[in-house]
Write a protein that holds these residues in place. Structure first.
Motif, short mmCIF file in Angstrom:
data_model
loop_
_atom_site.label_atom_id
_atom_site.label_comp_id
_atom_site.label_asym_id
_atom_site.label_seq_id
_atom_site.Cartn_x
_atom_site.Cartn_y
_atom_site.Cartn_z
N MET A 1 31.81 70.19 43.38
CA MET A 1 33.14 69.91 43.97
C MET A 1 33.35 70.45 45.37
N GLU A 99 39.13 66.73 41.35
CA GLU A 99 38.76 68.25 40.67
C GLU A 99 38.75 69.23 41.83
N THR A 102 38.35 75.80 37.80
CA THR A 102 38.45 75.77 36.59
C THR A 102 39.37 77.01 36.31
N GLY A 311 37.76 78.21 41.97
CA GLY A 311 36.79 77.14 42.27
C GLY A 311 36.69 76.62 43.93
N ILE A 327 44.97 69.53 33.46
CA ILE A 327 44.01 70.34 32.88
C ILE A 327 44.04 69.49 31.35
N ASP A 400 38.23 75.37 31.52
CA ASP A 400 38.61 73.87 31.63
C ASP A 400 38.60 73.59 33.26
N THR A 401 38.50 72.44 33.42
CA THR A 401 38.37 71.81 34.77
C THR A 401 39.83 71.40 35.10
N TYR A 403 42.35 69.60 37.70
CA TYR A 403 42.64 68.57 38.81
C TYR A 403 43.95 68.60 39.29
#
Length: 406
Positions: A1, A99, A102, A311, A327, A400-401, A403
């Motif tokens: 990222m 992204e 998390t 992140g 998410i 979970d990522t 964005y």
């Protein structure tokens, strides 16, 4: 990222730096000084007047070039700002996402001012988080669905006034009952009240906002009174059933706030102060701790968020500038910066107040709303975290990522 650096665009206000005045004035001033400088040197082979003419030409060209650069930046900023305004106006999520981080932790607070429940997975609904039915099959509790109120006036009570409330733990017992536990108190089992079985009432939250409530009975009232007040009476425990017809309406009591945050009324939780979800960035907490001069160490739990994120794409306070967050299938809208009060000075693990007023004492030095996001409304209050509305619900999980909209 990739790390994301704020574009210095205020999500909530017109960017203050959208101006070419300082640069233009500095360039013009340099041109004026050159024109009137009596000590202009003479270059070999040129008369003094020719030199002056050439220097004036260079100064003018410099001023023009500086102005062009400034104007280009201005037009770019206006375009980005207008793009944001159009997205806000249409209330449509963006088509492209990037992204950034998390989910590190998910916290649910069944009782307003009570202890957190740490989850690995949750359902994100328009009223906020609740237990994921795939893992908690008996009963799914919503965030801030229980509230302690005064027996006489129905006014809400919180740990701002009664810090020991942060130690009350609420858990699922079976499909009809929840358990309440607190230091020095016997365990209490509360049956979930249903409209029709018990009389519905109204309680008052901030600014006398009236909200639907179902009373949880005399035994629960006595338990709360003894733990918080130290006597048998004075408090009641109420419950919100998260029915659509009981959704809050801020217009009668919060109109000034709604004038500043136009999508707030459609983003409310049950008994949360305002919005359905609150998110905080671990990097922002880490940055705060580097600035605290005492031995105090602040954790994300001091701020009672639902989502704690981290992140490479989430440097300190970048969350101030995120308008849309995704998410999985869940889409969240940043509707208001989260302003902070004395509650943050209460240790979530033992219910004691910080004697140095931390973290407020340090936040007041560099995180006031008027300085961070240039808003005069609530300008003296400090900011940490983002208040989010749920545009589209779904399941979220630790890991979970996350964005953000492009």
């Amino acid at each position: 990222m990739h790390s994301i650096v704020p574009d210095s665009i205020n999500v909530f206000n017109r960017p203050r730096w959208c101006t070419l005045t300082p640069q233009y004035h500095n360039a013009s001033r340099r041109a004026d000084l050159s024109k009137h400088n009596k000590y202009t040197p003479v270059i070999a082979g040129h008369s003094k007047s020719v030199v002056n003419d050439k220097m004036r030409a260079v100064s003018v060209e410099s001023a023009v070039a500086t102005s062009v650069v400034a104007l280009t930046g201005l037009l770019g900023a206006v375009w980005m700002y207008q793009r944001h305004r159009n997205t806000q106006k249409d209330n449509k999520p963006p088509a492209e996402w990037r992204e950034v981080a998390t989910i590190q932790k998910i916290h649910l607070y069944p009782l307003k001012s009570g202890r957190r429940v740490e989850l690995q997975s949750a359902e994100c609904t328009k009223f906020g988080l609740k237990h994921n039915s795939r893992y908690e099959k008996a009963l799914q509790l919503y965030d801030r669905s229980f509230l302690v109120v005064g027996a006489e006036n129905g006014e809400f009570k919180t740990a701002r006034t009664f810090p020991k409330m942060v130690l009350i733990e609420v858990g699922v017992h079976d499909e009809w009952h929840v358990s309440f536990e607190a230091p020095g108190m016997r365990q209490l089992y509360v049956k979930i009240p249903k409209e029709g079985d018990v009389k519905a009432t109204k309680i008052t939250l901030h600014q006398k906002e009236e909200i639907f409530a179902l009373d949880c009975g005399d035994e629960a009232a006595s338990w709360c009174s003894r733990y918080i007040y130290g006597k048998d009476t004075g408090l009641r425990l109420v419950f919100h059933d998260a029915a659509d017809e009981h959704k809050r309406d801020l217009r009668p009591t919060h109109q000034k706030m709604l004038n500043n945050y136009t999508e707030l009324n459609t983003s409310t939780g049950l008994y949360s102060d305002l919005t359905a979800v609150m998110m905080i960035n671990q990097a922002s907490i880490d940055d705060l701790n580097t600035k605290i001069e005492s031995d105090t160490v602040i954790t994300s739990e001091n701020f009672r968020p639902n989502l704690i994120i981290s992140g490479d794409g989430a440097p300190p306070f970048i969350e101030d500038y995120w308008a849309w967050i995704k998410i999985g299938d869940v889409i969240l809208k940043n509707v208001k910066p989260c302003t902070r009060c004395m509650f943050t000075t209460i240790d979530p693990e033992n219910g004691t107040r910080n004697q140095d007023r931390e973290p407020l004492h340090t936040l007041e030095k560099y995180r006031k709303l008027k300085n961070v996001l240039h808003k005069e409304y609530e300008g003296e209050l400090t900011v940490m975290g983002a208040m989010l509305g749920v545009h589209q619900g779904g399941e979220i999980n630790v890991g979970d990522t996350i964005y953000v909209g492009i």
